[in-house]
Design a protein around this motif. Structure first.
Motif: not given
Length: 372
Positions: A150-159, A302-303, A331-337
């Motif tokens: 659910s948190a990943l959904g939150y984060l990707v929907e609300h940058p 994730l990027w 790894n995905g969050l790290r690649s996003a900075g």
């Protein structure tokens, strides 16, 4: 019902990702600590499938919460510094609107007329709560198990709505083993004659189905190592066995599962269980960044997440959300900075370790929060 529970009215109508909408819906939540003047010390927690918002005791409700030893003054999540919010998931039956709620448009319980639920809906509703509390940017979003999805959904929907993220024993997409287990759990409930296409009542509650679903869940929440260490092949005393049932409970591990199931049934609504379980199977963060063939691309999704720091914790003995999935998130969050701390714990308790191995999880979480 907890005196500490508060209710947030969601925007009405509240649109659902797979179609339909909710009218006059609400989220149940609890808080600890105080929001500072800058409104930048808020931590929001999204939970697994079955917990309510009561993560820890407080003045209004002194009963122990499901993460009691983690949250509080001077504890790993220190409420002297942080304003902590724990949300009961949309679709649940512990205060938030779900299939067990009254549909205000019909005056009847939703049951299976509740709109299709996704974990993005859970994340979007929590985002509305944070915004409704006057919090433009969370200091940290914490999600464990289903709550991590659910948190990943939150984060990707609300940058740009969250500064830091703690991801615990979760997954960027549901994998076949987890889907298979949850499918069997749902089947056990639906095949119970009392389920009656979702039209049960207190006198005709699908107790056998819910009991089987809970037992299956508990088996996957712990590790084979822990089962051996706790129970080995120890049998119950003869007096504790049912003489009239040749295939009845004989081993201590069977009795343990029965006790867990007995505490769970009737404390959770079966229709809500089905909806949240299916939402977990549907989840694939990659859907937010489909490739040229229309398939979900987890790394690309994730990027899209914009956060400063992340802590990703996994457990080597977790068979439900294996360590490889935690590495994929890190790894995905790290690649996003993001600056990412990845912690692999060897807790013997498997998936449920974050609920019981507080010393190791707490040390990692407190160390991470100290950097914020």
């Amino acid at each position: 019902m907890s005196d500490a529970r508060q209710y947030f009215p969601l925007p009405s109508p509240f649109p659902m990702r797979r179609g339909g909408e909710l009218v006059a819906a609400q989220l149940a939540y609890e808080t600890w600590g105080a929001l500072n003047a800058a409104r930048d010390n808020a931590i929001l927690i999204l939970t697994g499938l079955s917990p309510g918002a009561h993560a820890a005791s407080n003045a209004a409700d002194p009963s122990p919460g499901w993460w009691e030893d983690m949250i509080g003054p001077g504890k790993h999540i220190d409420t002297n510094r942080w304003f902590v919010i724990c949300v009961n998931s949309l679709g649940s039956c512990k205060g938030s609107t779900g299939p067990a709620s009254i549909n205000p448009q019909t005056g009847k319980v939703y049951k299976l007329d509740f709109p299709e639920l996704t974990l993005e809906d859970v994340g979007n509703s929590a985002f509305e709560l944070a915004r409704g509390l006057g919090i433009d940017k969370l200091a940290c979003l914490i999600g464990n198990s289903m709550g991590g999805m659910s948190a990943l959904g939150y984060l990707v929907e609300h940058p740009d709505s969250v500064r830091a993220h703690i991801s615990i024993s979760t997954a960027p997409q549901a994998q076949p083993f987890a889907i298979a287990i949850r499918s069997l759990q749902r089947e056990a409930i639906r095949l119970d004659p009392n389920f009656n296409q979702g039209n049960y009542d207190d006198a005709h509650y699908p107790e056998t189905g819910m009991s089987m679903a809970r037992k299956l869940g508990v088996i996957t929440y712990r590790s084979a190592m822990e089962w051996v260490g706790r129970f080995a092949r120890i049998r119950l005393d003869h007096e504790a066995r049912a003489d009239d049932d040749p295939f009845g409970v004989e081993f201590q591990v069977e009795s343990y599962l029965a006790g867990h199931a007995k505490r769970f049934v009737r404390s959770f609504d079966p229709n809500c269980y089905l909806y949240l379980s299916r939402a977990s199977d549907w989840f694939d963060v990659g859907e937010h960044a489909p490739d040229a063939h229309g398939h979900g691309d987890v790394a690309a999704a994730l990027w899209k997440i914009h956060i400063e720091r992340a802590l990703v914790i996994g457990v080597t003995t977790d068979i439900l959300f294996p360590l490889s999935q935690q590495e994929e998130i890190a790894n995905g969050l790290r690649s996003a900075g993001a600056q990412v701390d990845f912690v692999a714990l060897d807790s013997p308790q498997g998936h449920d370790a974050f609920l019981v191995d507080i010393s190791r999880f707490g040390a990692a979480i407190a160390g991470f929060l100290a950097k914020l």
